[in-house]
Scaffold this active site. Structure first.
Site, PDB file in Angstrom:
ATOM      1  N   LYS A  36       0.911  -1.317  -0.028  1.00  0.00           N
ATOM      2  CA  LYS A  36       0.035  -0.092  -0.112  1.00  0.00           C
ATOM      3  C   LYS A  36       1.045   1.375   0.024  1.00  0.00           C
ATOM      4  O   LYS A  36       1.903   1.515   1.001  1.00  0.00           O
ATOM      5  CB  LYS A  36      -0.808   0.149   1.306  1.00  0.00           C
ATOM      6  CG  LYS A  36      -2.237   0.588   1.086  1.00  0.00           C
ATOM      7  CD  LYS A  36      -3.093   0.240   2.202  1.00  0.00           C
ATOM      8  CE  LYS A  36      -4.340   1.063   2.345  1.00  0.00           C
ATOM      9  NZ  LYS A  36      -5.097   0.673   3.543  1.00  0.00           N
TER      10      LYS A  36
HETATM   11  C1  E4P Z   1      -8.346   2.052   3.368  1.00  0.00           C
HETATM   12  O1  E4P Z   1      -7.589   1.166   3.117  1.00  0.00           O
HETATM   13  C2  E4P Z   1      -8.240   2.718   4.792  1.00  0.00           C
HETATM   14  O2  E4P Z   1      -7.718   1.702   5.621  1.00  0.00           O
HETATM   15  C3  E4P Z   1      -9.496   3.013   5.146  1.00  0.00           C
HETATM   16  O3  E4P Z   1     -10.541   2.357   4.424  1.00  0.00           O
HETATM   17  C4  E4P Z   1      -9.679   4.212   6.019  1.00  0.00           C
HETATM   18  O4  E4P Z   1     -11.142   4.332   6.626  1.00  0.00           O
HETATM   19  P1  E4P Z   1     -11.532   5.554   7.799  1.00  0.00           P
HETATM   20  O5  E4P Z   1     -11.803   6.718   6.842  1.00  0.00           O
HETATM   21  O6  E4P Z   1     -12.606   5.002   8.220  1.00  0.00           O
HETATM   22  O7  E4P Z   1     -10.230   5.454   8.380  1.00  0.00           O
END
Ligand code: E4P
Length: 217
Positions: free
Chosen positions: A87
């Site tokens: 990522k």
């Molecule tokens: C994506 O991969 C992120 O981990 C995640 O969806 C972020 O979500 P949030 O806005 O609920 O923290």
């Protein structure tokens, strides 16, 4: 549409896996910290533990923000397990790193995407997944689902193979709307998946079927 769960909590990942509809897991440094997983070695071990529970792709985020650092870290993460997807944040150095990983057979998830232009760039660089954060856009009075629709249109126009991974999904309606738009993947909490199960007429109907069965037996 693939269902990913957005957590580093092993119990929740097991529960989602047991349901039989889980296709992968996304994590991020905040989710790791929430589970009390700190220190490089513990974090790496945790990724392997997650891979051993789930059958599909597991996103593991780099911490470095420079090209060399991201490449070094990403290669280490990819070596951990074949299910790992690296990522990478949507920044200039991140785009360079995604291109490098793509050229070297390492799969990537471009994270922190908030505009169609960013998603276009991620696809051009060869990202495997692009993660538009729909819940965080909704939080600031901007239509997150509209972004998914824009990216779908752009990717379909040119046949980009990058998969749209709707992230920051907060609830079941996000899941349904993403499915209608044609998002390839969604990642959200277990509750957003379990919400799909619920309908009062199902509960009432089942209760009556069971009561009628008991009358005759
Ligand atoms: C994506 O991969 C992120 O981990 C995640 O969806 C972020 O979500 P949030 O806005 O609920 O923290």
């Amino acid at each position: 549409m693939k269902f990913f769960i957005d957590t580093a909590n092993l119990d929740q990942i097991r529960e989602a896996q047991d349901l039989g509809v889980l296709d992968g897991v996304t994590t991020n440094p905040s989710l790791m910290a929430k589970e009390g997983i700190t220190g490089r070695n513990n974090i790496l071990k945790h990724y392997v533990d997650i891979c051993n529970i789930v059958d599909g792709d597991v996103s593991a985020e780099v911490i470095a923000t420079d090209f060399e650092g991201m490449v070094k870290e990403g290669e280490q993460l990819a070596e951990l397990h074949e299910q790992i997807v690296v990522k990478v944040p949507m920044i200039k150095e991140g785009i360079k790193a995604i291109k490098y990983f793509s050229d070297n057979g390492i799969r990537t998830n471009c994270t922190l995407v908030f505009s169609a232009g960013q998603a276009l760039l991620a696809a051009k660089a060869g990202a495997t997944y692009v993660s538009p954060f729909i819940g965080r856009l909704d939080d600031i009075s901007t239509d997150g689902l509209n972004l998914i629709a824009e990216i779908r249109l752009i990717y379909d126009n040119y046949g980009f193979e990058t998969q749209i991974l709707a992230a920051s999904v907060r609830h079941t309606m996000h899941v349904l709307e993403c499915a209608k738009i044609g998002s390839d993947v969604m990642t959200g909490p277990l509750s957003s998946i379990e919400g799909l199960l619920k309908h009062p007429l199902t509960d009432i109907g089942l209760e009556k079927f069971l009561a009628d069965y008991k009358k005759g037996n």
